[in-house]
Design a protein around this motif. Structure first.
Motif, PDB file in Angstrom:
ATOM      1  N   GLY A 472       0.831  -1.200   0.000  1.00 43.23           N
ATOM      2  CA  GLY A 472       0.000   0.000   0.000  1.00 43.23           C
ATOM      3  C   GLY A 472       0.862   1.244   0.000  1.00 43.23           C
ATOM      4  N   THR A 473       0.668   2.120  -0.988  1.00 39.46           N
ATOM      5  CA  THR A 473       1.396   3.388  -1.075  1.00 39.46           C
ATOM      6  C   THR A 473       0.375   4.513  -1.071  1.00 39.46           C
ATOM      7  N   ALA A 474       0.483   5.413  -0.109  1.00 38.43           N
ATOM      8  CA  ALA A 474      -0.512   6.485   0.015  1.00 38.43           C
ATOM      9  C   ALA A 474       0.174   7.825   0.247  1.00 38.43           C
ATOM     10  N   GLN A 475      -0.341   8.863  -0.392  1.00 33.76           N
ATOM     11  CA  GLN A 475       0.145  10.215  -0.132  1.00 33.76           C
ATOM     12  C   GLN A 475      -0.385  10.677   1.217  1.00 33.76           C
ATOM     13  N   LYS A 476       0.441  11.415   1.951  1.00 38.35           N
ATOM     14  CA  LYS A 476       0.015  11.913   3.257  1.00 38.35           C
ATOM     15  C   LYS A 476      -0.959  13.073   3.094  1.00 38.35           C
ATOM     16  N   THR A 477      -1.922  13.109   3.987  1.00 37.99           N
ATOM     17  CA  THR A 477      -2.926  14.174   3.926  1.00 37.99           C
ATOM     18  C   THR A 477      -2.362  15.461   4.507  1.00 37.99           C
ATOM     19  N   THR A 478      -2.845  16.570   4.018  1.00 38.33           N
ATOM     20  CA  THR A 478      -2.509  17.887   4.533  1.00 38.33           C
ATOM     21  C   THR A 478      -3.776  18.728   4.491  1.00 38.33           C
ATOM     22  N   VAL A 479      -3.700  19.944   4.979  1.00 38.72           N
ATOM     23  CA  VAL A 479      -4.886  20.803   4.998  1.00 38.72           C
ATOM     24  C   VAL A 479      -5.341  21.079   3.569  1.00 38.72           C
ATOM     25  N   GLY A 480      -6.547  20.612   3.262  1.00 36.21           N
ATOM     26  CA  GLY A 480      -7.117  20.878   1.948  1.00 36.21           C
ATOM     27  C   GLY A 480      -6.655  19.942   0.841  1.00 36.21           C
ATOM     28  N   GLY A 481      -5.936  18.878   1.158  1.00 39.90           N
ATOM     29  CA  GLY A 481      -5.518  17.975   0.090  1.00 39.90           C
ATOM     30  C   GLY A 481      -4.479  16.967   0.532  1.00 39.90           C
ATOM     31  N   TYR A 482      -3.526  16.686  -0.393  1.00 38.77           N
ATOM     32  CA  TYR A 482      -2.526  15.652  -0.155  1.00 38.77           C
ATOM     33  C   TYR A 482      -1.132  16.171  -0.491  1.00 38.77           C
ATOM     34  N   LYS A 484       2.216  15.756  -2.227  1.00 37.29           N
ATOM     35  CA  LYS A 484       2.615  15.004  -3.418  1.00 37.29           C
ATOM     36  C   LYS A 484       3.836  14.120  -3.175  1.00 37.29           C
ATOM     37  N   PHE A 485       4.790  14.602  -2.399  1.00 37.11           N
ATOM     38  CA  PHE A 485       6.054  13.872  -2.250  1.00 37.11           C
ATOM     39  C   PHE A 485       6.215  13.213  -0.871  1.00 37.11           C
ATOM     40  N   LYS A 486       5.227  13.377  -0.016  1.00 37.05           N
ATOM     41  CA  LYS A 486       5.292  12.742   1.304  1.00 37.05           C
ATOM     42  C   LYS A 486       4.333  11.564   1.329  1.00 37.05           C
ATOM     43  N   LYS A 487       4.908  10.370   1.585  1.00 40.26           N
ATOM     44  CA  LYS A 487       4.105   9.153   1.483  1.00 40.26           C
ATOM     45  C   LYS A 487       4.188   8.304   2.742  1.00 40.26           C
ATOM     46  N   VAL A 488       3.193   7.449   2.865  1.00 41.26           N
ATOM     47  CA  VAL A 488       3.206   6.389   3.855  1.00 41.26           C
ATOM     48  C   VAL A 488       3.192   5.077   3.082  1.00 41.26           C
ATOM     49  N   ASN A 489       4.263   4.314   3.195  1.00 45.79           N
ATOM     50  CA  ASN A 489       4.389   3.051   2.469  1.00 45.79           C
ATOM     51  C   ASN A 489       4.221   1.871   3.428  1.00 45.79           C
ATOM     52  N   THR A 490       3.339   0.949   3.063  1.00 42.66           N
ATOM     53  CA  THR A 490       2.986  -0.154   3.964  1.00 42.66           C
ATOM     54  C   THR A 490       3.026  -1.490   3.225  1.00 42.66           C
TER      55      THR A 490
END
Length: 563
Positions: A472-482, A484-490
């Motif tokens: 699972g590869t997901a972009q990290k959430t931020t205020v108002g969106g995601y 782009k270059f910060k991810k959580v890889n599982t």
């Protein structure tokens, strides 16, 4: 009698008298020497005896335990699954000073500097010039204790206390937690079992294994220097009973330092951290549809779009090379977004929602420690159904993820993750919450994700361990969106997949690519230098593979299932 003879008699008598007196004088001299030597020996013995009596009355550290073991602040020890000490209550002595009672401040400072050469005595001097009691040294060693008490200064006040020591230091910091200055638990097991630890006399035994915990932590630390991630987490759990064998979160902290940890980066990522985890959710969508008898692994989906419009958002495949015609099995192996959305739409909201609730994904987990995160609530709708189907727009913790995968692979039986070792009654059986046969179908697909070239987890194909899993590869959430270059890889690994015994979840928070790391392919010959993509398949999967190689032999010898 002649004159000559008379003289001889007188001379002989004189000589005899002289000789006698000389002998008497030698005897006196010898006696005086013996008496003097005896006096010296007696004096030395007396001084030595007085010193022994003084030291004997000072209650050495090793005797304090017997005097204080029944105090109200006593807490039971904590041990691991194999009886190794994780926490131990010991007697200690704190040394305080009352400045009002100091006999000679200058002399005391000189003596203290000799005993504690590394201390900052400019601060101590200021405290001695004041009137308030202060602690000079806490948890003093036996050697230092004897030295300081021999000073004989009545201002020195020893205080006997019970304290906790943590032999493993950082290794179990997030599990064990901390206590305050009054020996009350404030986090982790120390807090949630605070009352019990104060009542029981036998050690509290946990399910964790110190050797395995050490090896997993070492691998996470090693790869943190390679992928430069801000944190990482791993949890290893028995799929059949929920026993947690290892739970590591980085960064961690040394429990013996008793520091206040305020930096949020030190949270327990396994239990407290809740994340959007991406494609690992696709397995739940497929399992839910199999449980609802809406699909089979060979069910085909034709003309799958490359993009879908949902409200203002666009859902797209992560890889345009994914074919438009796929079976359910191929959708999961290739980690297709659009195919997962179509399966989710077949389920509809209620069926998917109910399934995720059954396996413990949607709600806050009831667990042995209080540091547990709560999934972010959301409103279900058509677009939310679509995004949840492929792991977007829904949060959960790595521990809940491990629980969910354990249930869908262990035959469909409910489990409760736990850190506390319990004696299970054989007649007790976990309740089946997923239909029989679903696990077998899912497990075959999970194995192919690791073994086939189309799968995303080939780096975890360790010989002899029969690993199945999902990335699972997901972009990290931020205020108002995601971001782009910060991810959580599982990556979730289940092994041996033909008869599941363990679930291993490895999460990496904001990993970066590495130019120098050399990958040795497991599902084909050769190697590759440098991380080609910042995805779970090239980060978390590699870490999980390395971990399983290290802990596999221990698991095989220590935890063989007895039939």
């Amino acid at each position: 009698m002649g004159e000559k003879e008379s003289r001889n008699i007188i001379l002989e008598e004189y000589q005899n008298e002289f000789l006698y007196k000389k002998s008497q004088s030698n005897l006196n001299i010898r006696f005086n020497r013996v008496a003097f030597i005896f006096f010296i020996i007696f004096t030395i013995a007396l001084i030595y005896s007085i010193q022994l009596l003084h030291l004997g009355s000072s209650q050495p550290i090793d005797k304090v335990k017997k005097l204080t073991i029944n105090k109200k602040n006593y807490r039971a020890d904590i041990i691991d699954n194999n009886g190794n000490y994780l926490v131990k209550t010991v007697s200690s002595i704190d040394i305080g000073i009352n400045p009002k009672e100091v006999i000679d401040k200058k002399k005391l400072l000189i003596n203290l500097q000799l005993i504690f050469p590394k201390k900052n005595f400019s601060i101590i001097k200021k405290k001695l010039d004041g009137n308030n009691f202060f602690y000079l040294e806490k948890k003093i060693t036996a050697e230092k204790y004897e030295q300081i008490m021999l000073l004989g200064d009545k201002s020195i006040k020893p205080e006997e206390k019970l304290t906790r020591i943590y032999p493993q230091e950082n290794l179990f910091s997030h599990i064990i937690g901390q206590i305050d200055d009054d020996n009350n638990g404030i986090s982790g097991i120390e807090k949630s079992f605070d009352t019990k630890l104060k009542k029981i006399k036998k050690p509290l035994q946990l399910t964790v294994d110190t050797d395995i915990q050490f090896l997993i932590r070492e691998e996470l630390i090693r790869f943190q220097t390679i992928f430069k991630n801000i944190g990482s987490a791993a949890v290893l759990m028995d799929v059949n009973n929920g026993n947690i064998i290892s739970m590591v979160s980085l960064p961690d902290f040394n429990l013996n330092k008793r520091e206040t940890i305020k930096d949020v980066n030190y949270i327990n990522r396994v239990t407290k951290g809740t994340y959007e985890l991406g494609s690992v959710f696709k397995t739940f969508t497929v399992a839910a549809a199999l449980d609802a008898e809406l699909i089979e692994p060979e069910t085909e989906f034709f003309n799958l779009e490359k993009k879908l419009k949902c409200g203002k958002s666009t859902i797209a495949e992560y890889d345009n090379k994914i074919p438009s015609d796929l079976t359910v099995e191929q959708i999961l192996i290739r980690s297709g977004n659009i195919g997962s959305v179509r399966i989710g739409q077949m389920l509809e909201i209620e069926k998917l929602k109910t399934f995720l609730g059954k396996i413990g994904i949607l709600d806050k987990l009831d667990f042995d420690i209080e540091e547990v995160g709560e999934p972010i609530p959301f409103r279900w709708g058509k677009c939310k159904l679509a995004t949840v189907s492929f792991g977007h727009g829904i949060t959960t913790s790595p521990l809940q993820l491990a629980k969910g995968y354990s249930i869908i692979t262990n035959g469909g039986f409910s489990i409760k993750p736990t850190l506390i070792k319990q004696t299970l009654v054989k007649s007790q059986k976990n309740k089946r919450i997923i239909k029989e046969g679903v696990s077998k179908k899912i497990n075959i697909i999970l194995r192919k994700i690791v073994t086939t070239k189309e799968g995303t987890a080939g780096l975890a194909n360790i010989d002899g361990y029969e690993i199945g899993g999902k990335t699972g590869t997901a972009q990290k959430t931020t205020v108002g969106g995601y971001e782009k270059f910060k991810k959580v890889n599982t990556f979730v690994a289940v092994f041996p997949i033909s008869k599941p015994k363990y679930t291993l979840v490895v999460l990496m928070d904001e990993p970066k690519t590495s130019l120098d790391y050399v990958y040795n392919y497991r599902n084909k010959k050769g190697s590759f230098k440098g991380t080609p993509f910042n995805t779970a398949g090239w980060t978390s999967v590699e870490v999980a593979g390395q971990i399983i190689e290290k802990i596999g032999p221990i698991l095989a010898t220590k935890y063989l299932e007895v039939n």
